[in-house]
Design a protein around this motif. Structure first.
Motif, PDB file in Angstrom:
ATOM      1  N   LYS A   1     -59.204  55.967  35.009  1.00 31.13           N
ATOM      2  CA  LYS A   1     -60.643  56.217  34.916  1.00 31.13           C
ATOM      3  C   LYS A   1     -61.386  55.635  36.125  1.00 31.13           C
ATOM      4  CE  LYS A   1     -63.213  54.175  31.713  1.00 31.13           C
ATOM      5  NZ  LYS A   1     -64.411  53.601  32.403  1.00 31.13           N
TER       6      LYS A   1
ATOM      7  N   ARG B   1     -62.136  61.414  29.238  1.00 26.96           N
ATOM      8  CA  ARG B   1     -61.070  62.154  28.557  1.00 26.96           C
ATOM      9  C   ARG B   1     -61.324  63.651  28.627  1.00 26.96           C
ATOM     10  NH1 ARG B   1     -56.923  60.298  28.975  1.00 26.96           N
ATOM     11  NH2 ARG B   1     -56.321  62.360  29.616  1.00 26.96           N
TER      12      ARG B   1
ATOM     13  N   LYS C   1     -65.351  56.459  28.042  1.00 29.88           N
ATOM     14  CA  LYS C   1     -63.997  56.954  27.777  1.00 29.88           C
ATOM     15  C   LYS C   1     -63.979  58.419  27.333  1.00 29.88           C
ATOM     16  CE  LYS C   1     -61.859  52.501  26.699  1.00 29.88           C
ATOM     17  NZ  LYS C   1     -61.145  51.692  25.680  1.00 29.88           N
TER      18      LYS C   1
ATOM     19  N   LYS D   1     -54.009  59.467  33.101  1.00 28.02           N
ATOM     20  CA  LYS D   1     -54.009  58.568  31.956  1.00 28.02           C
ATOM     21  C   LYS D   1     -55.271  57.721  31.977  1.00 28.02           C
ATOM     22  CE  LYS D   1     -48.969  58.369  31.708  1.00 28.02           C
ATOM     23  NZ  LYS D   1     -47.771  57.494  31.709  1.00 28.02           N
ATOM     24  N   ASP D   2     -55.534  57.038  30.855  1.00 24.71           N
ATOM     25  CA  ASP D   2     -56.781  56.298  30.712  1.00 24.71           C
ATOM     26  C   ASP D   2     -56.984  55.259  31.817  1.00 24.71           C
ATOM     27  OD1 ASP D   2     -57.404  57.757  28.496  1.00 24.71           O
ATOM     28  OD2 ASP D   2     -56.772  56.244  27.045  1.00 24.71           O
TER      29      ASP D   2
END
Length: 292
Positions: A50, A31, A27, A46-47
């Protein structure tokens, strides 16, 4: 242009030097990558995106023998030619479009904008910018509209369209002007017959007459200053701002406003809008604004 916001391509990791699949990006690493992309190109990841990045970038990292996304990012930042960043942008952006997309804009441009500009533009110098042109369907559509609108009256007019994008790969495709039949399905039959000819099985190429009316170049919409000597009469910046956060969108709208001629028009995508409390543009109709 449509930025990468689609479903992942089905790869949840990327191969190592030995050809095996390595672990997913952690993560923190994702990021850092996402923050860099947003700061330099305005695109939000956004996460939940990923996995998309893992899939899109996996082949690139494998081919260059990088073991991590962080290692690859250092390579991109240190490349003085900018070619590494260009490859990265081509991988993370999605450029699916077609001719006559969101046709209400094109009808308004032909029926309202062009008649106004013909009456008011001095020196017959018409300045139109397709600010996220992707593979060229939007600016070429505008060029066909202009050609049909002016007809024999075009003598003496400079109607060339500036078309820009951030991804070099789609710009190369746009310059070639070769399209599959499915991307042309919404074009009037008369235009297909007049402006295209068969290239090979399933592909058609634009006439040189229309291709010569569009000038392609690379511009990052996050640049604080746009390299224009004169202001624009009509700007198409469609389906881009939806991928920016509100602050980025507001600042971009301010920069675009400054390079719009008084009386000029801004077209956004149908799912986009400007903050009417902050923008200086006047609302005309859904996704169409005007500088007074």
């Amino acid at each position: 242009m449509l930025w990468a916001n689609e479903s992942p391509i089905g790869v949840t990791g990327f191969p190592t030097k030995a050809g095996e699949w390595m672990n997913k990006i952690d993560k923190q690493e994702f990021r850092q990558f996402a923050d860099y992309i947003k700061a330099n190109y305005g695109i939000r990841f956004k996460d939940e995106k990923k996995t998309l990045i893992e899939g899109r970038m996996g082949q690139v990292l494998s081919s260059l023998h990088f073991d991590s996304l962080a290692e690859y990012m250092q390579y991109v930042k240190s490349d003085p030619t900018g070619q590494a960043a260009a490859v990265m942008l081509d991988r993370i952006t999605t450029n699916h479009t077609f001719f006559m997309r969101e046709p209400a804009h094109f009808y308004y441009f032909k029926e309202q904008v062009l008649p106004y500009l013909v009456k008011t533009v001095k020196n017959k110098d018409l300045r139109i910018w397709s600010a996220a042109c992707s593979s060229g369907e939007e600016p070429y559509t505008l060029a066909m509209i202009i050609d049909e609108f002016f007809g024999r009256r075009k003598a003496g007019w400079d109607t060339k369209i500036l078309a820009t994008d951030i991804a070099p790969g789609v710009l190369d495709a746009a310059k070639a002007g070769i399209y599959t039949e499915d991307r042309m399905k919404d074009l009037p039959e008369a235009w297909r017959n007049r402006y295209f000819k068969e290239y090979d099985a399933g592909h058609y190429i634009l006439s040189e007459k229309i291709k010569s009316e569009v000038i392609f170049g690379r511009i990052n919409l996050m640049d604080t200053v746009f390299p224009f000597q004169k202001k624009m009469h009509a700007i198409f910046c469609r389906n881009v701002m939806i991928y920016f956060d509100n602050d980025t969108k507001d600042k971009l709208a301010e920069r675009i406003y400054e390079i719009t001629e008084p009386g000029g028009f801004l077209f956004l995508g149908h799912s986009e809008s400007l903050n009417r409390k902050k923008t200086k543009y006047r609302y005309v109709m859904p996704a169409v604004y005007r500088k007074e």
